[in-house]
Design an enzyme around this catalytic site. Structure first.
Site, PDB file in Angstrom:
ATOM      1  N   SER A 163       0.798  -1.227   0.000  1.00  0.00           N
ATOM      2  CA  SER A 163       0.000   0.000   0.000  1.00  0.00           C
ATOM      3  C   SER A 163       0.830   1.276   0.000  1.00  0.00           C
ATOM      4  CB  SER A 163      -0.955  -0.005   1.194  1.00  0.00           C
ATOM      5  OG  SER A 163      -0.239  -0.159   2.400  1.00  0.00           O
TER       6      SER A 163
ATOM      7  N   HIS B 234      -5.546  -3.602  -2.093  1.00  0.00           N
ATOM      8  CA  HIS B 234      -5.281  -2.598  -3.136  1.00  0.00           C
ATOM      9  C   HIS B 234      -5.275  -3.206  -4.537  1.00  0.00           C
ATOM     10  CE1 HIS B 234      -4.421   0.879  -0.569  1.00  0.00           C
ATOM     11  NE2 HIS B 234      -3.987  -0.021   0.289  1.00  0.00           N
TER      12      HIS B 234
ATOM     13  N   LYS C 162     -11.995   0.323  -0.238  1.00  0.00           N
ATOM     14  CA  LYS C 162     -11.152   1.056  -1.190  1.00  0.00           C
ATOM     15  C   LYS C 162     -11.911   1.157  -2.513  1.00  0.00           C
ATOM     16  CE  LYS C 162      -7.189  -0.478   1.453  1.00  0.00           C
ATOM     17  NZ  LYS C 162      -7.243   0.596   2.446  1.00  0.00           N
TER      18      LYS C 162
END
Ligand code: PMP
Length: 395
Positions: free
Chosen positions: A182, A210, A241
């Site tokens: 990340s 991610h 996210k």
């Protein structure tokens, strides 16, 4: 006698002195390409809202409709209060999206890691964990009471040596890694990790926080990106996210999911995802399944931004994904850079120790599908101006 918590004042003062104190901005608008922060319009370059779904009308509408039908809260823990059809539906859709047998949702990605690792390994076991793994993996490992062997970042040869050295002494062996790291944006060498896992009989777990909505066909994640379906044992994910809401997921075999329903402590002792989160997440999956447009735009934007920043002479590290670190070195410089960018209308946070190693402070830029080319050009001009002013760009 001083107050038993008075030491905190000294610790906080020391953090401020060292430029390591994190100031939190207050946002007065929805999470979009532009934000109102402390009354000022600024370009949003911080959020993990990769696809701009956090305030997408389809997600908002789905959440509103579901709240009218089901209310807002899940009532309690699912094993106690029962599970809502919405959660069951989301788990079915997530499993289908990721191409696995089954999935189980949690309150967050953090909770998903805390649930999974201690349910899989214990005192008699060993965990091989990438040195740069996310805090929630590290905490999950510690909670499990297994022996933890941290291996050098993405170094598969070093990992193999460590497995040979330590592996045979333990009952079970777990290899755990972030999919996309990340803070650096580099990708774990998952195919090689899978080879090792097979050769030495290890369980393989990847945290794809991610990678979802970013990597793979239409954002199906790192396992799809490397075509490792059926090879990775445990895939952890987050809804917080690219999916634009809040929640976590573990995807894998039916037996894994059944076990986590019995032994995943955040599943057993903490209430489920909220109704609007689940409904909005279902709408996010619909959008991703309908078209790759948002994922494609994210990558176009990221490539454009990164190329322009490199042309200017910024060091963007080793990123292979939209995460774009602008490497600055010392924390006070990164903080000053971030402060000046904000004055120029760009909200991009400085990240320093302990989130990244000492001396590797940076501004982490998160381009998203919601940004326009004009937005990116605006940011690039601001970075150039501040970079020259602070002596980061010299030519
Ligand atoms: N894993 C990784 C790799 C992450 O980057 C994050 C978020 N920073 C998490 C887990 C936690 O996800 P959540 O915000 O859903 O708790």
């Amino acid at each position: 006698m001083s107050h038993p918590l008075s030491w905190i004042d000294e610790e906080l003062a020391a953090l401020k002195e060292a430029g390591l104190y994190t100031y939190i901005r207050t946002i007065e608008s929805p999470q979009g390409a532009w934000l109102t922060v402390d009354g000022k319009r600024v370009l949003n370059f911080c959020s993990n809202n990769y696809l701009g779904l956090a305030n997408h009308p389809r997600l908002v509408e789905a959440a509103r409709k579901a709240m009218e039908q089901y209310g807002v809260g899940p009532g309690a823990v699912r094993t106690i209060a029962g599970t809502m059809t919405l959660h069951v539906e989301l788990e079915r859709r997530l499993a289908e999206f990721k191409g696995v047998e089954a999935a189980i949702t949690f309150q967050s990605g953090f909770a998903a890691n805390l649930a999974t690792i201690p349910a899989i390994v214990g005192r008699e076991d060993v965990i091989f964990s990438d040195q740069l793994n996310h805090a929630s993996i590290i905490d999950g490992c510690r909670l499990s009471r297994a022996t933890i062997v941290a291996y050098p970042h993405n170094d598969v040869d070093a990992l193999e040596d460590l497995i040979k050295e330590h592996g045979s002494k333990y009952r079970r062996k777990l290899i755990v890694t972030d999919g996309v790291f990340s803070m650096d944006g580099d990708i774990a060498p998952l195919p090689r990790l899978a080879e090792l896992a097979k050769r030495y009989g290890c369980i393989l777990m990847v945290d794809d926080a991610h990678g979802e909505g970013v990597l793979g066909r239409g954002g199906r994640g790192i396992v799809d990106h490397f075509d490792l379906h059926g090879v990775v044992d445990i895939e952890v994910g987050t809804m917080s996210k690219a999916f634009g809401v809040m929640g976590g997921v573990v995807a894998g075999s039916r037996r894994l999911v059944e076990w986590l329903r019995q032994r995943g402590r955040p599943f057993l002792f903490s209430s489920a995802m909220t109704v609007p989160d689940v409904a909005a997440c279902l709408a996010a999956i619909d959008l991703l399944e309908e078209s790759t447009e948002l994922v494609d735009r994210l990558w176009d934007n990221a490539r454009y931004f990164k190329a322009k920043m490199q042309e200017l002479g910024f060091d963007t590290g080793q990123s292979e994904t939209p995460i774009t670190p602008i490497m600055l070195g010392e924390a006070p410089l990164a903080q000053e850079f971030s402060r000046r960018l904000f004055e120029e209308g760009v909200f991009a946070m400085a990240i320093g120790y302990p989130t990244v190693p000492k001396g590797a402070a940076r501004i982490r830029v998160m381009p998203s599908a919601a940004h326009t080319r004009e937005d990116l050009d605006f940011a690039i001009r601001a970075f150039e101006k501040v970079g020259r002013e602070l002596g980061v760009l010299v030519a």
